[in-house]
Write a protein that holds these residues in place. Structure first.
Motif, PDB file in Angstrom:
ATOM      1  N   LEU A  33      -4.105   4.498  10.169  1.00  0.00           N
ATOM      2  CA  LEU A  33      -5.222   3.687   9.680  1.00  0.00           C
ATOM      3  C   LEU A  33      -4.907   2.191   9.802  1.00  0.00           C
ATOM      4  CD1 LEU A  33      -6.231   5.505   6.355  1.00  0.00           C
ATOM      5  CD2 LEU A  33      -6.975   5.988   8.682  1.00  0.00           C
ATOM      6  N   PRO A  66       2.887   7.837   5.762  1.00  0.00           N
ATOM      7  CA  PRO A  66       2.360   7.680   7.114  1.00  0.00           C
ATOM      8  C   PRO A  66       2.102   8.988   7.853  1.00  0.00           C
ATOM      9  CG  PRO A  66       4.680   7.043   7.034  1.00  0.00           C
ATOM     10  CD  PRO A  66       4.243   7.284   5.622  1.00  0.00           C
ATOM     11  N   ASN A  73      -2.804  12.591   1.493  1.00  0.00           N
ATOM     12  CA  ASN A  73      -2.462  11.438   0.666  1.00  0.00           C
ATOM     13  C   ASN A  73      -3.259  11.480  -0.633  1.00  0.00           C
ATOM     14  OD1 ASN A  73      -0.659   9.003   1.577  1.00  0.00           O
ATOM     15  ND2 ASN A  73      -1.503   9.834   3.471  1.00  0.00           N
ATOM     16  N   GLY A 102      -2.095   9.127   7.729  1.00  0.00           N
ATOM     17  CA  GLY A 102      -2.297   7.858   7.045  1.00  0.00           C
ATOM     18  C   GLY A 102      -1.778   6.659   7.822  1.00  0.00           C
ATOM     19  N   ARG A 121       0.785  -1.239   0.000  1.00  0.00           N
ATOM     20  CA  ARG A 121       0.000   0.000   0.000  1.00  0.00           C
ATOM     21  C   ARG A 121       0.816   1.287   0.000  1.00  0.00           C
ATOM     22  NH1 ARG A 121      -2.738  -4.108   2.087  1.00  0.00           N
ATOM     23  NH2 ARG A 121      -2.164  -4.697   4.210  1.00  0.00           N
ATOM     24  N   GLN A 167      -6.024   1.388   4.993  1.00  0.00           N
ATOM     25  CA  GLN A 167      -4.884   1.850   4.187  1.00  0.00           C
ATOM     26  C   GLN A 167      -5.012   1.379   2.747  1.00  0.00           C
ATOM     27  OE1 GLN A 167      -0.968   1.279   5.730  1.00  0.00           O
ATOM     28  NE2 GLN A 167      -1.412   2.289   7.664  1.00  0.00           N
ATOM     29  N   VAL A 172      -4.950  11.692   5.626  1.00  0.00           N
ATOM     30  CA  VAL A 172      -5.691  10.976   4.581  1.00  0.00           C
ATOM     31  C   VAL A 172      -5.945  11.913   3.405  1.00  0.00           C
ATOM     32  CG1 VAL A 172      -7.951   9.980   4.056  1.00  0.00           C
ATOM     33  CG2 VAL A 172      -6.737   9.309   6.140  1.00  0.00           C
ATOM     34  N   ILE A 176       1.253   3.880   1.998  1.00  0.00           N
ATOM     35  CA  ILE A 176       0.617   5.141   2.382  1.00  0.00           C
ATOM     36  C   ILE A 176       1.704   6.043   2.972  1.00  0.00           C
ATOM     37  CG2 ILE A 176      -0.997   6.119   4.091  1.00  0.00           C
ATOM     38  CD1 ILE A 176      -2.244   4.651   1.653  1.00  0.00           C
TER      39      ILE A 176
END
Lengths: 235, 302
Positions: free
Chosen positions: A135, A89, A96, A132, A85, A140, A93, A87
């Motif tokens: 999550l 971090p 991202n 992020g 994934r 994620q 969100v 993301i």
């Protein structure tokens, strides 16, 4: 839409892909299945330009993209959701998602698309200001797919979206993938270890073993194939 | 206890801290993006100061307003330092991006020596006087003893730079891209972020703030030579590590903590050990918080 012709990709002196050829047609879901270490992720990284092949060609909409810079490839409409994934971090969100739309300048449309991915995954709307990294794995994965969708991909490359997730979440994610394919006409290239799952939603499939394509057929035919059944479907 | 002496040391430490912060930002941002301690960063600061000296010497003959000269000199200093910074990255670091970090580190040390000797040969090994172009502010006269005009300008400029930088990093597209790249460069590429551009911008910002620091400190001390980048660079590096390298607020906090430590240390204990305090403090902090005051623990990816 995407045509991979006899690519060979190396990590240092180790050859990871040996004469791999794959074709993806517009609007379909194709899947690449195979065991761990077969070279599935490397195939995607070669397409995205992160691990360019040493020989062979990759064409996207009849344009040669072999050896192109990764950001150029994204700008053509090929976007990848990598394994694990990845993301960011410490970005929220929302941030991202903004990064997914990095190359776009149509602010109004971006806003609409953010609302769209929030409607696909309402959980993300609730957590939009959360970093992020806080999550859960499933969330994620939802964020990773949403982030890629923010780039408005023509071709979406998905690497093991089911990895490490609870079955109920996996089902939800597979439904969304199918939905994105039918509603947005986004072409999907799905890499999976979980062949069962992948062949269920795919139109066609390729089987990969130690860096080579060993079989290709429609998803239905592969599901019936004795060898595939034995090796990948556990039947 | 003498209050005015305390405040003098407090503001003196803050001034020092401001200069360290302007330099430390470059260390911490570059580290955040390419995981390299850019040991030649102090030299960028020195080149900024020299550029300002040359420009102000030339413009001094025109009889222009000193504040205007200082402004022009600062702008050119920022421009030249950024040009040196980005060129250095292209020549010495970019070819080594995939190499072990130790190779790039040695390249950085080489770059540092090269730039020092380049300025030594092109200019002079001697200390040169730096003109005092900051006017005496009337409103500071009552507290002249504890805060002079130059210090005031240093504090205000640093505050403005920090605010602008925070806005840039937090809210702009390139700022977000910089943060994303520092967290996962490969993923940033997969989203279409051109990391070469991000790296260039990072070097420009780091070099620009260092140049501002160079001009300010030279105005404060009134002199400079080719070697000023070395000690200032080491101190700013200590500040960045103290605060947690890779963290921008950390670099600023570390710089102020270091500035105060030095200021109070020299003021209340002994000025003979001025440079010792910084390192003692660094060692103490690192024993208890190895990743620095605001540093993040490195989470190993599995």
């Amino acid at each position: 839409m995407l045509r991979i012709e006899n690519i060979k990709t190396f990590y240092g002196n180790i050859q990871a892909l040996q004469d791999v050829s794959i074709e993806v047609k517009k609007g379909e879901i194709i899947t690449l299945i195979g065991a761990n270490g077969a070279g599935k992720s490397t195939t995607l990284m070669s397409i995205s330009g992160i691990e360019p092949p040493r020989s062979g060609k990759i064409f996207f909409e009849d344009q040669d993209i072999t050896g192109m810079d990764p950001d150029k490839i994204v700008s053509l409409g090929i976007v990848q959701v990598p394994e694990g994934r990845r993301i960011f971090p410490f970005l929220t969100v929302r941030e991202n998602l903004d990064m997914g739309a990095f190359l776009r300048t149509d602010k109004e449309e971006i806003k609409k698309d953010i609302e769209y991915v929030y409607s696909l995954f309402p959980l993300l709307a609730e957590r939009k200001n959360q970093p992020g990294g806080t999550l859960s794995g499933g969330e994620q994965q939802m964020l990773a797919i949403s982030r890629a969708l923010m780039a408005k991909p023509k071709l979406l490359l998905l690497d093991e979206p089911s990895l490490g997730l609870a079955p109920i979440i996996v089902q939800q994610i597979m439904d969304i993938i199918k939905k994105v394919n039918t509603e947005n006409k986004t072409t999907i290239f799905l890499v999976e270890q979980n062949a069962n799952l992948a062949l269920k939603i795919a139109d066609r499939g390729y089987v990969m073993e130690t860096g080579r394509i060993t079989m290709k057929d429609t998803a239905k035919a592969l599901q019936q194939n004795e060898e595939v059944k034995k090796a990948y479907l556990g039947i | 206890m003498d209050h005015s002496y305390f405040f003098e040391l407090f503001l003196g430490g803050m001034t020092r801290g401001s200069i360290y912060a302007l330099i430390a930002l470059g260390y911490t941002m570059v580290y955040g993006i390419i995981k390299l301690i850019n040991f030649a960063h102090g030299e960028i600061y020195m080149i900024g100061a020299f550029t300002a000296l040359i420009v102000s010497s030339v413009l001094g003959f025109t009889g222009m307003n000193p504040i205007l000269i200082l402004a022009i000199a600062s702008v050119l200093a920022i421009f030249f330092s950024s040009a040196y910074g980005t060129t250095m990255e292209k020549i010495a670091y970019k070819p080594l991006r995939e190499a072990p970090r130790l190779s790039a580190l040695i390249s950085a040390i080489g770059m540092s020596m090269f730039l020092q000797n380049y300025v030594l040969l092109a200019q002079t090994p001697d200390f040169l006087p730096f003109p005092d172009m900051i006017p005496d502010f009337k409103f500071l006269q009552p507290i002249n003893k504890i805060l002079n005009s130059t210090q005031f300008v240093i504090l205000v400029t640093t505050a403005i730079v920090m605010i602008l930088l925070t806005i840039l990093i937090k809210f702009t597209k390139i700022g977000k891209a910089m943060r994303a790249t520092s967290q996962d460069a490969k993923m940033a590429q997969l989203l279409g972020i051109n990391i070469n551009k991000v790296i260039t911008v990072t070097f420009i910002i780091g070099s620009a703030t260092a140049a501002i620091g160079g001009v300010l400190i030279s105005s404060h001390t009134g002199q400079l030579n080719y070697y000023i980048g070395f000690i200032a660079g080491i101190k700013a590096f200590v500040a960045a590590v103290l605060g947690g390298i890779g963290s921008i607020p950390g670099a600023v906090l570390g710089s102020f903590v270091l500035g105060w430590t030095e200021s109070f240390g020299t003021g209340y204990i002994s000025s003979d050990y001025e440079d010792v305090f910084a390192f003692i403090f660094l060692i103490i902090i690192l024993i208890f918080r190895p990743s620095g005051i605001l540093g993040r623990k490195q989470n190993d990816k599995v």
